[in-house]
Scaffold this active site. Structure first.
Site, PDB file in Angstrom:
ATOM      1  N   SER A 167      -9.651   5.857 -19.040  1.00 26.57           N
ATOM      2  CA  SER A 167      -8.107   6.039 -18.958  1.00 26.57           C
ATOM      3  C   SER A 167      -7.782   5.529 -17.610  1.00 26.57           C
ATOM      4  O   SER A 167      -8.272   5.765 -16.540  1.00 26.57           O
ATOM      5  CB  SER A 167      -7.398   7.228 -19.192  1.00 26.57           C
ATOM      6  N   SER A 174      -4.562   5.934 -16.472  1.00 26.03           N
ATOM      7  CA  SER A 174      -3.470   6.830 -16.032  1.00 26.03           C
ATOM      8  C   SER A 174      -3.671   7.550 -14.793  1.00 26.03           C
ATOM      9  O   SER A 174      -2.814   7.435 -13.976  1.00 26.03           O
ATOM     10  CB  SER A 174      -3.204   7.895 -17.118  1.00 26.03           C
ATOM     11  N   LYS A 177      -0.783  12.514 -30.482  1.00 25.94           N
ATOM     12  CA  LYS A 177       0.726  12.344 -30.195  1.00 25.94           C
ATOM     13  C   LYS A 177       1.512  12.947 -31.356  1.00 25.94           C
ATOM     14  O   LYS A 177       2.779  13.309 -31.072  1.00 25.94           O
ATOM     15  CB  LYS A 177       0.965  10.973 -30.313  1.00 25.94           C
ATOM     16  N   ASN A 180       4.671  11.378 -26.093  1.00 19.29           N
ATOM     17  CA  ASN A 180       3.486  11.163 -25.337  1.00 19.29           C
ATOM     18  C   ASN A 180       3.577  11.680 -23.924  1.00 19.29           C
ATOM     19  O   ASN A 180       3.002  11.574 -23.043  1.00 19.29           O
ATOM     20  CB  ASN A 180       3.302   9.589 -25.240  1.00 19.29           C
ATOM     21  N   ASP A 194       6.526   5.390 -24.477  1.00 18.12           N
ATOM     22  CA  ASP A 194       6.096   4.172 -24.890  1.00 18.12           C
ATOM     23  C   ASP A 194       7.118   3.198 -25.192  1.00 18.12           C
ATOM     24  O   ASP A 194       7.376   1.887 -24.916  1.00 18.12           O
ATOM     25  CB  ASP A 194       5.205   4.212 -26.191  1.00 18.12           C
ATOM     26  N   GLY A 219       0.785   3.697 -34.509  1.00 15.09           N
ATOM     27  CA  GLY A 219       1.552   4.506 -33.236  1.00 15.09           C
ATOM     28  C   GLY A 219       2.262   3.338 -32.378  1.00 15.09           C
ATOM     29  O   GLY A 219       3.571   3.869 -32.477  1.00 15.09           O
ATOM     30  N   ALA A 220       1.712   2.759 -31.738  1.00 13.28           N
ATOM     31  CA  ALA A 220       2.399   1.706 -30.676  1.00 13.28           C
ATOM     32  C   ALA A 220       3.459   0.940 -31.599  1.00 13.28           C
ATOM     33  O   ALA A 220       4.734   0.945 -31.023  1.00 13.28           O
ATOM     34  CB  ALA A 220       1.508   0.793 -30.326  1.00 13.28           C
TER      35      ALA A 220
END
Ligand code: NAP
Length: 435
Positions: free
Chosen positions: A14, A16, A64, A85, A100, A127-128
């Site tokens: 990740s 993040s 999520k 998220n 997102d 999901g996206a």
């Protein structure tokens, strides 16, 4: 100290923590961003036990949707999308958001992509895509064409998101219909590392649209974006969105607006985390210089030959017993894995340039530097017994150099002459990287 983190299952790759670490630096605040890898059965208890002291967490695949039932409230966009998220812990309550959505809308804004009253295409229905479709609808796109490989599955996945402004078709139909439109968003993983040669739609279809957004950020330029760029189209990768969704979470937690200039700055810093890849003849100093370089730049060092030996559990000489073709095959397998990394110094085997595929892989995340060392110096130092291709005798090195040199030059972004001292060579490389 602000305590934040990311909840998911497999988080080692990740980006993040880096995004939030860079933001703490930008805003000059003290913060901590942890990774929480949890099994599905532990997710709800984990959320229940978090106290306000933690302020907030991000949630990623595959949790999520699962986290929603542990929350006290979810925002309008999270409710439309059906996924959360970002969780904010405040006054003993848990609030859920979907950033997102904001990441994508800020990517459009930053790149002056105006979808209102236009025909747009979304590839994928996962999901996206849900966040993308919701955002495109809120921005008043005229028609949203959703392209999926399995219409039945996609219809059930998107459910309530399908409406009068959407039409679902297969990839084949998109190709056959051959219609014109404004924007195509790739929200499938097609083209993501290591499958960098894959492209979700044909060049013929690409010619029908004006703007292309790929949510993928590794590699920064997918085949889809490369083809669009070569057709003279606007092509935007997913890095800005990735950073923007993280920053939008921070805006919720800190109750503070953070400008697109900060997002842009952090995205650029992440894009600059390229690997430094050293290529050149055996004995030109790739490993020795690579190690010093890595230490000076505080990056990790990877020797592709060592990596390959560990992967195959055999020495280079043992691998050559099966012939050079076999060796090159397993070498490419190792290069594929190594190229997934970012921010590393990588030294490669001398023959890595014999397959262009290796170079394409290494270039996606890396700057390639050819270390050119005079052959007389190489001959002085080299231990022939450990170099299978030089076993025929030292004069073989001239013939190999003559065959390879044009490729070393052609495939490298920079050429560094290794004839002065090691420190000068290392400093020249650092100079190049920093510029
Ligand atoms: P997901 O929920 O697994 O959905 C993936 C979608 O792509 C599904 O509709 C899937 O169809 C389709 N798909 C997968 N392989 C395909 C193929 N070979 N050909 C055609 N369609 C294919 O994944 P996601 O969370 O939506 O993520 C999708 C991509 O967006 C990933 O690359 C992810 O890294 C990226 N992403 C980026 C950001 C960002 O901030 N930049 C944010 C979120 C996601 P099936 O259902 O038929 O398998």
């Amino acid at each position: 100290m602000i305590k934040l983190g990311l909840l998911g299952r497999h988080l080692s790759h990740s980006l993040s923590p880096k995004i939030h670490e860079f933001l703490f630096e930008e805003l000059q605040i003290q913060g901590k961003y942890d990774l929480f890898e949890k099994e599905e059965k532990d997710v709800n208890d984990f959320i229940k036990d978090i106290s306000d002291e933690n302020i907030g967490i991000n949630v990623t695949i595959p949790y999520k949707i699962k986290v929603i039932k542990s929350l006290d409230w979810i925002s309008e966009e999270a409710s439309k999308i059906g996924a959360v998220n970002t969780i904010h812990f405040k006054n003993g309550k848990k609030y859920g958001y979907n950033t997102d959505y904001f990441g994508f809308s800020r990517l459009l804004e930053q790149n002056s992509i105006d979808v209102s009253n236009k025909k747009v295409v979304v590839l994928g229905a996962g999901g996206a895509a849900r966040a993308v479709i919701t955002c495109l609808r809120d921005l008043k796109a005229k028609e949203i064409i959703i392209v999926a490989r399995n219409l039945e599955k996609a219809t059930s996945q998107l459910g309530n998101l399908l409406g009068e402004d959407t039409r679902m078709i297969t990839f084949n139909t998109l190709e056959k219909e051959n219609q014109k439109g404004y924007l195509v968003v790739n929200s499938t993983p097609v083209g993501m590392f290591p499958n960098i040669y894959d492209c979700p739609i044909s060049e013929k279809s690409i010619r029908n649209y004006e703007v292309f957004v790929d949510l993928i950020y590794n590699p920064l330029e997918t085949k889809f974006l490369e083809k669009a760029r070569l057709c003279g189209k606007k092509a935007v990768n997913g890095m800005f969105m990735l950073v923007a969704q993280g920053i939008a979470s921070e805006e919720i937690w800190l109750n503070k607006k953070i400008g697109n200039d900060v997002i842009e700055k952090i995205a650029k810093r992440l894009e600059n985390n390229k690997n430094i890849v050293l290529i050149g003849m055996p004995g030109c100093g790739k490993t020795y210089i690579g190690k010093i370089l890595a230490e000076k730049l505080n990056k990790e060092f990877i020797d592709s030959d060592e990596y390959l030996q560990t992967l195959e559990k055999k020495s280079i000489s043992e691998l050559f017993v099966y012939g050079e073709e076999y060796f090159r095959e397993v070498e490419t397998k190792a290069i594929k894995e190594i190229s997934l990394n970012k921010n590393k110094v990588i030294s490669t085997g001398g023959g890595v340039i014999k397959k262009y595929e290796n170079i394409e892989l290494l270039k996606k995340n890396g700057i390639i530097i050819f270390l050119n060392r005079p052959l007389e110096r190489i001959i002085e130092d080299i231990d022939v017994s450990s170099r299978p291709l030089l076993l025929k005798g030292i004069e073989e090195i001239y013939s190999i150099y003559n065959k390879r040199v044009e490729f070393y030059k052609k495939y490298s972004d920079y050429i560094i002459e290794n004839k002065t001292g090691i420190n000068q060579v290392v400093d020249s490389i650092i100079d190049i990287i920093q510029k």
